[in-house]
Design a protein around this motif. Sequence first.
Motif, PDB file in Angstrom:
ATOM      1  N   LYS A   1       5.840   0.481  -2.806  1.00 19.34           N
ATOM      2  CA  LYS A   1       5.204   1.791  -2.768  1.00 19.34           C
ATOM      3  C   LYS A   1       5.470   2.500  -4.090  1.00 19.34           C
ATOM      4  O   LYS A   1       6.557   2.368  -4.673  1.00 19.34           O
ATOM      5  CB  LYS A   1       5.751   2.647  -1.614  1.00 19.34           C
ATOM      6  CG  LYS A   1       5.514   2.042  -0.226  1.00 19.34           C
ATOM      7  CD  LYS A   1       4.042   1.938   0.112  1.00 19.34           C
ATOM      8  CE  LYS A   1       3.808   1.273   1.454  1.00 19.34           C
ATOM      9  NZ  LYS A   1       2.362   1.045   1.724  1.00 19.34           N
TER      10      LYS A   1
ATOM     11  N   GLY B   1       0.569   1.289  -1.994  1.00 18.41           N
ATOM     12  CA  GLY B   1       0.269   2.661  -1.585  1.00 18.41           C
ATOM     13  C   GLY B   1       0.934   3.664  -2.499  1.00 18.41           C
ATOM     14  O   GLY B   1       1.972   3.386  -3.125  1.00 18.41           O
TER      15      GLY B   1
ATOM     16  N   TYR C   1       2.924   7.165  -2.814  1.00 14.89           N
ATOM     17  CA  TYR C   1       3.841   7.928  -1.958  1.00 14.89           C
ATOM     18  C   TYR C   1       4.369   9.138  -2.728  1.00 14.89           C
ATOM     19  O   TYR C   1       5.502   9.143  -3.220  1.00 14.89           O
ATOM     20  CB  TYR C   1       4.988   7.027  -1.496  1.00 14.89           C
ATOM     21  CG  TYR C   1       5.662   7.468  -0.212  1.00 14.89           C
ATOM     22  CD1 TYR C   1       4.942   7.631   0.966  1.00 14.89           C
ATOM     23  CD2 TYR C   1       7.033   7.697  -0.161  1.00 14.89           C
ATOM     24  CE1 TYR C   1       5.562   7.995   2.148  1.00 14.89           C
ATOM     25  CE2 TYR C   1       7.671   8.064   1.015  1.00 14.89           C
ATOM     26  CZ  TYR C   1       6.921   8.208   2.174  1.00 14.89           C
ATOM     27  OH  TYR C   1       7.539   8.572   3.363  1.00 14.89           O
TER      28      TYR C   1
ATOM     29  N   TYR D   1       6.039  12.695  -3.299  1.00 13.15           N
ATOM     30  CA  TYR D   1       7.105  13.339  -2.521  1.00 13.15           C
ATOM     31  C   TYR D   1       7.600  14.581  -3.244  1.00 13.15           C
ATOM     32  O   TYR D   1       7.474  14.707  -4.476  1.00 13.15           O
ATOM     33  CB  TYR D   1       8.264  12.361  -2.288  1.00 13.15           C
ATOM     34  CG  TYR D   1       9.031  11.987  -3.543  1.00 13.15           C
ATOM     35  CD1 TYR D   1      10.171  12.691  -3.934  1.00 13.15           C
ATOM     36  CD2 TYR D   1       8.617  10.926  -4.355  1.00 13.15           C
ATOM     37  CE1 TYR D   1      10.872  12.351  -5.082  1.00 13.15           C
ATOM     38  CE2 TYR D   1       9.307  10.578  -5.499  1.00 13.15           C
ATOM     39  CZ  TYR D   1      10.442  11.298  -5.863  1.00 13.15           C
ATOM     40  OH  TYR D   1      11.133  10.975  -7.006  1.00 13.15           O
TER      41      TYR D   1
ATOM     42  N   GLN E   1       1.583   9.596   2.353  1.00 15.14           N
ATOM     43  CA  GLN E   1       1.325   8.201   1.982  1.00 15.14           C
ATOM     44  C   GLN E   1      -0.169   7.930   2.012  1.00 15.14           C
ATOM     45  O   GLN E   1      -0.846   8.196   3.001  1.00 15.14           O
ATOM     46  CB  GLN E   1       2.077   7.267   2.943  1.00 15.14           C
ATOM     47  CG  GLN E   1       1.302   6.036   3.403  1.00 15.14           C
ATOM     48  CD  GLN E   1       1.552   4.762   2.631  1.00 15.14           C
ATOM     49  OE1 GLN E   1       2.088   4.758   1.534  1.00 15.14           O
ATOM     50  NE2 GLN E   1       1.147   3.668   3.204  1.00 15.14           N
TER      51      GLN E   1
ATOM     52  N   PRO F   1      -2.412   4.752   1.553  1.00 13.07           N
ATOM     53  CA  PRO F   1      -2.299   3.291   1.422  1.00 13.07           C
ATOM     54  C   PRO F   1      -3.415   2.689   0.585  1.00 13.07           C
ATOM     55  O   PRO F   1      -4.515   3.241   0.471  1.00 13.07           O
ATOM     56  CB  PRO F   1      -2.343   2.804   2.873  1.00 13.07           C
ATOM     57  CG  PRO F   1      -2.999   3.887   3.651  1.00 13.07           C
ATOM     58  CD  PRO F   1      -2.755   5.174   2.915  1.00 13.07           C
TER      59      PRO F   1
ATOM     60  N   GLU G   1      -4.930   8.102   5.026  1.00 11.98           N
ATOM     61  CA  GLU G   1      -3.583   8.672   4.947  1.00 11.98           C
ATOM     62  C   GLU G   1      -2.801   8.264   6.184  1.00 11.98           C
ATOM     63  O   GLU G   1      -3.361   8.092   7.265  1.00 11.98           O
ATOM     64  CB  GLU G   1      -3.626  10.204   4.821  1.00 11.98           C
ATOM     65  CG  GLU G   1      -2.239  10.822   4.630  1.00 11.98           C
ATOM     66  CD  GLU G   1      -2.254  12.284   4.188  1.00 11.98           C
ATOM     67  OE1 GLU G   1      -1.157  12.852   4.056  1.00 11.98           O
ATOM     68  OE2 GLU G   1      -3.341  12.842   3.984  1.00 11.98           O
TER      69      GLU G   1
ATOM     70  N   THR H   1       5.567   6.580   7.425  1.00 14.81           N
ATOM     71  CA  THR H   1       5.641   5.231   6.857  1.00 14.81           C
ATOM     72  C   THR H   1       7.097   4.858   6.669  1.00 14.81           C
ATOM     73  O   THR H   1       7.722   5.225   5.671  1.00 14.81           O
ATOM     74  CB  THR H   1       4.897   5.175   5.509  1.00 14.81           C
ATOM     75  OG1 THR H   1       3.704   5.944   5.591  1.00 14.81           O
ATOM     76  CG2 THR H   1       4.558   3.747   5.133  1.00 14.81           C
TER      77      THR H   1
ATOM     78  N   ALA I   1       8.067   2.954   3.472  1.00 11.76           N
ATOM     79  CA  ALA I   1       7.944   3.801   2.284  1.00 11.76           C
ATOM     80  C   ALA I   1       9.128   4.771   2.219  1.00 11.76           C
ATOM     81  O   ALA I   1       9.657   5.043   1.134  1.00 11.76           O
ATOM     82  CB  ALA I   1       6.629   4.568   2.305  1.00 11.76           C
TER      83      ALA I   1
ATOM     84  N   GLN J   1       6.956  13.776   6.897  1.00 10.24           N
ATOM     85  CA  GLN J   1       5.647  13.274   6.484  1.00 10.24           C
ATOM     86  C   GLN J   1       4.629  13.663   7.557  1.00 10.24           C
ATOM     87  O   GLN J   1       4.979  13.920   8.700  1.00 10.24           O
ATOM     88  CB  GLN J   1       5.723  11.743   6.324  1.00 10.24           C
ATOM     89  CG  GLN J   1       4.533  11.098   5.632  1.00 10.24           C
ATOM     90  CD  GLN J   1       4.670   9.580   5.560  1.00 10.24           C
ATOM     91  OE1 GLN J   1       5.759   9.057   5.413  1.00 10.24           O
ATOM     92  NE2 GLN J   1       3.560   8.879   5.676  1.00 10.24           N
TER      93      GLN J   1
END
Length: 291
Positions: free
Chosen positions: A166, A198, A200, A202, A215, A217, A224, A228, A231, A255
Motif C-alpha cells: 500500500k 492501493g 492509503y 493518512y 483507502q 484500491p 473506496e 483495510t 493497510a 477509516q
Amino acid sequence: MHHPAPYLVHVFSAGPAGGNPAPIVIDAEGMSDDAMREVARSNGHESGFVLPAPAGNDADLALRFWVPNHEMAMCGHATVGAVWLLDYLGLLRKDRLRIHTPSGIVEAVITDAGTEGAAVEVSQPAGKVETLDGDGLREELASILGTRAATLGDGPLQNARTSRVKTLIPIASVAALDALTPDFSRVQAVCDRIGSTGLYPYAIDAEPGVVHARQFPQSSGYPEDAATGIAAAALAFGLLERGHLSPSSRLRVQQGRAMGHPSEIRVRLQQDGRAITGCWIGGDVRVDAGA
C-alpha cells in the motif's frame, strides 16, 4: 449446484453503520472459483470462504478471499470476520487458530471466546517499507487525490507491506483527508507504475496513537474501502520507520468516516526481545440480524 448462503459481518465497526461489510461462506468446500467470484460480485464486497485445511497441513482451517474482480491472497477484515463468525456460531473448539491462506499461514487469537463481544486478532508478518522519491510523484498523487501538493504532510511517501503493498501518503490534516475527491480513473495506472495495490492517504490525529486514513484500491471493483486491515498494518510499520510509533505503543486507525461507515482497526506490534517480528490487527465485529 446449491451453495450455502453467506453471512454478512461488519468488521472493524466503530458506529451503527460502521465497519467493512464482508460476506462469509462458512462451508465453502466444493465451491468453484466462479461461484466464489459470483458471491463477491453479487454482494459487491470482499468475501471470505471457509474451507478445510489442505491435507498434510497443520492448519485448523483454510480461507480464500475474492473481490468482484479477482481472488486475493489475504484479506485482513474478512479473516477477522470469519473467525469471529465461526466463534459466534459455536463452531470453534479453541481460541488460538492457524489458518491456511493463499499468502501463507495466518494466526488468529480470540479473547472472550463464545461471547458476542469476542475480540479477534489476526497476525501479519513484519512490514517492509520503501521510501518513494521525487517531487513529481508528490504532485501527481496530490492531483489524483483531488488536492494540491501543499495539502500533503511533511512525511515521506512510502510503499509499505505486510501482505500487499500500500502507498502511504501523509496528509496535513484530518479535514483535508476527509475532503479528498480522487479521480478514480487514474488510480490503477499510478499503482501499477509504482508497484502498489492501493493509495492509503493518512492524517495523524492530535490524540496519541490515533491516525485517520482512507483507502483507494488499485482494481478491486469498488472505489473506496471502509476498513483495510492489511493497510493499517502496513501503516504501523511506515509510522514506525518515521519515528511516529514506538514498538510498545498501540495504533488505532480510523477509516471509513468520509464514506459514512466509521471504522477502527487496532494494531499492536509483536516483539521478540528488541526485534519486531510482526503485528496483530483486530477490531469489533457485528453480524446482520437474522444470522
